[in-house]
Design an enzyme around this catalytic site. Structure first.
Site, PDB file in Angstrom:
ATOM      1  N   HIS A  87      -3.235  -9.714  12.222  1.00  0.00           N
ATOM      2  CA  HIS A  87      -2.524  -8.542  11.689  1.00  0.00           C
ATOM      3  C   HIS A  87      -2.082  -7.656  12.859  1.00  0.00           C
ATOM      4  O   HIS A  87      -2.855  -7.407  13.779  1.00  0.00           O
ATOM      5  CB  HIS A  87      -3.456  -7.776  10.736  1.00  0.00           C
ATOM      6  N   CYS A 105      -3.466  -3.090   4.221  1.00  0.00           N
ATOM      7  CA  CYS A 105      -2.624  -4.190   4.737  1.00  0.00           C
ATOM      8  C   CYS A 105      -3.107  -5.559   4.295  1.00  0.00           C
ATOM      9  O   CYS A 105      -2.439  -6.567   4.534  1.00  0.00           O
ATOM     10  CB  CYS A 105      -2.610  -4.171   6.258  1.00  0.00           C
ATOM     11  N   GLU A 162       0.836  -1.186   0.000  1.00  0.00           N
ATOM     12  CA  GLU A 162       0.000   0.000   0.000  1.00  0.00           C
ATOM     13  C   GLU A 162       0.875   1.241   0.000  1.00  0.00           C
ATOM     14  O   GLU A 162       0.356   2.349   0.095  1.00  0.00           O
ATOM     15  CB  GLU A 162      -0.948  -0.012   1.189  1.00  0.00           C
TER      16      GLU A 162
END
Ligand code: HMG
Length: 385
Positions: A235, A113, A81
Site C-alpha cells: 500500500h 484503505c 473511505e
C-alpha cells in the site's frame, strides 16, 4: 473441486486536474526534495467540482464493461473511505450510470484503505460458490487532508475497477492469506469532517507493525516463503512508504530484500498521490504495465487500512496476461489531466465540502464519461457527459 479465481481485467481512472508538488513546496517554503525524495511523490490528482468517487469509479468500470460486457455480473462491490452518503452505497449510482441489470446486488465496503482487499476476497468467495458469476470490484477514493497540514502533500484521487472471475486472464488469487486487526487511532474521518484526522508518525508505525504481523499470519496459514515471492506491492500512501515497508519486512524475516522488486510499482502512485483503497491496486497496475515479463510470477500484496486492518496475500500472474493490460490507456489518462496552480488547487479543495441543505448545479468541468451534476432535494445527482 477448488475454483481458480482472480483478476480478469483491471482499469484505472483518476481526477481531471493535477498539482505538481514542486509548486506546493514553493508555496509553503518546503525543500522540494522532501516531497520528491522524502515522500517519493511528484504530483497529486485533484478532483474538479463535478468529480468524486462515483464518477471516477464509474469511469474505471466503464472501461472494463466496454471490453467484457455485463453478462454474469450479479454483484458490484465498491470499496471507499471517502463515501458520499452515510446510508446509500456509492455503488448504487455507479450501477445506474453503467446501466447494469437490476439483478445485481450492490454494497459499499469500508475500512480505510484496506476495504478493496476485503471486497476482492468476498468476490472470490462468491465465485467459489458459483463459477459462472463475475464480480465487479471498484476501489475509489479522494484523499483530502487539511490545507497547510503535514499530510497535505500526500493527498490524491483515483479509482481502480477489477473484474473478478474464475480462470482469470491476469492474476490468480492464492488461498493463503494473513490478517491482523488492532484498534489504533492513527487516521480516521469523523462523520462531521470533510477531511481526515491523522497522527502521521503513529500511522507509519501502525502500518509497519501491520506488515510484519500480517506476514507472520500469512506464513502460519501456508503462505509462500519469502524467496518464492518474485515481486511485492505494498500500500502506497506515499511511495516512499513502500520502501519502508519492504525494509521492515526484510529485517523481520532476516533476509536482504532487493528494493528493485518494488521500484516499478510506484509509477502511477508517484503521479496520482494517495488514492486510499485504490492505491495498492494502482501499484499492481504499475507493476503489470511496467515490468518486462511476469508470466507465472508470484506477487506479494500488502494491504493496510488505518484504524487498523492489515492483510498480506499473494497473486500468481497468468501466462499471456500482457494482452489484457491497459498501460497506454492509463498513461493517456494521466497525461490528459489539466495542471492547476496552487491558488486553483486551494479553491477546489475549499469548494469540495457541499452543504446538502442547498440545491446546487455543479459547473461542467470534467472530461470523463460521467459527472456529479449537483444536489437536488438533498440527494446527489449524476449524469453522463
Ligand atoms: P512530515 O512530518 O512533514 O515529514 O510528515 P517528515 O519530517 O517525517 O519527512 C518525511 C521524510 O522526508 C523523512 O524521511 C525526511 O527525512 C525526508 P524518513 O525519515 O521518513 O525516511 N526529508 C527529505 N528528504 C529529502 N530531501 C529533503 C528532505 N526533508 C525531509 N530536503 C507524514 C510525513 C507521512 C507523517 C505526513 O505526510 C502525513 O501525516 N501523511 C498522512 C499519513 C500517512 O500517509 N501515513 C502513512 C501510513 S498510514 C496509511 O498508509 C493509511 C492511509 O493511507 C489511510 C488509510 O488507511 O485510511 C494514510
Amino acid at each position: 473441486m477448488s475454483v481458480t479465481v482472480g483478476i480478469h481485467d483491471l482499469a484505472v481512472a483518476t481526477a481531471g486536474h493535477t498539482l505538481a508538488l514542486d509548486a506546493l513546496a514553493a508555496y509553503n517554503g518546503t525543500d522540494p526534495g522532501k516531497y520528491r525524495v522524502g515522500l517519493g511523490q511528484d504530483q497529486m490528482s485533484v478532483p474538479g467540482p463535478d468529480e468524486d468517487i462515483v464518477t471516477m469509479g464509474a469511469a474505471a468500470a466503464r472501461a472494463v464493461l466496454d471490453r467484457h460486457g455485463a453478462d454474469g455480473i450479479r454483484t458490484l462491490l465498491l470499496a471507499t473511505e471517502s463515501g458520499v452518503d452515510q446510508s446509500k452505497a456509492a455503488g448504487v449510482p455507479v450501477h445506474a450510470l453503467l446501466g447494469l441489470p437490476s439483478t445485481c446486488r450492490v454494497v459499499e465496503f469500508k475500512q480505510a484503505c484496506y476495504s478493496a482487499t476485503a471486497a476482492l476476497q468476498a468476490a472470490a468467495g462468491l465465485i467459489a460458490r458459483d463459477r459462472s458469476e463475475r464480480v465487479l470490484v471498484i476501489a475509489a477514493d479522494v484523499a483530502r487532508y487539511e490545507l497547510d497540514s503535514a499530510a497535505e502533500a500526500t493527498q490524491g484521487a483515483g479509482a481502480v475497477a477489477m473484474l473478478v472471475t474464475a480462470d482469470p486472464a491476469i492474476a490468480v488469487l492464492e488461498h493463503a492469506t494473513g490478517i491482523h486487526t488492532a484498534d489504533v487511532d492513527d487516521f480516521w474521518r469523523p462523520n462531521d469532517s470533510p477531511t481526515a484526522v491523522v497522527d502521521g508518525k503513529l500511522s507509519v508505525e501502525a502500518y509497519l507493525d501491520g506488515i510484519v504481523r500480517a506476514w507472520d499470519d500469512y506464513r502460519a496459514h501456508g503462505g509462500s516463503p519469502i524467496d518464492q515471492i518474485d515481486r511485492f506491492c505494498h500500500h502506497q500512501p506515499f511511495t516512499r512508504m513502500a520502501v519502508k515497508a519492504h525494509r521492515r519486512l526484510a529485517e523481520h524475516v532476516g533476509v536482504a530484500l532487493d528494493e528493485g522488486l518494488i521500484d516499478v510499482t510506484t509509477g502511477y502512485n508517484r503521479r496520482i498521490g494517495n488514492s486510499y483503497t485504490a492505491s495498492l491496486y494502482l501499484a499492481l497496475a504499475a507493476l503489470l504495465d511496467g515490468a518486462d515479463d511476469l508470466d507465472g510470477a508470484r506477487v506479494g500484496m500488502f494491504s493496510y487500512g488505518s484504524g487498523a486492518v492489515s492483510e498480506f496475500f499473494s497473486l500468481v500472474v497468468q501466462p499471456g496476461y500482457r494482452s489484457a493490460l491497459r498501460g497506454a490507456e492509463t498513461e493517456a489518462l494521466l497525461a490528459a489531466r489539466t495542471p492547476v496552480d496552487v491558488a486553483r488547487y486551494r479553491e477546489l479543495h475549499a469548494g469540495a465540502a457541499l452543504d446538502s441543505r442547498f440545491d446546487v448545479d455543479t459547473p461542467v468541468d470534467s472530461r470523463g464519461p460521467f459527472r456529479f451534476a449537483g444536489i437536488r432535494g438533498r440527494a446527489r445527482r449524476y449524469a453522463a457527459n
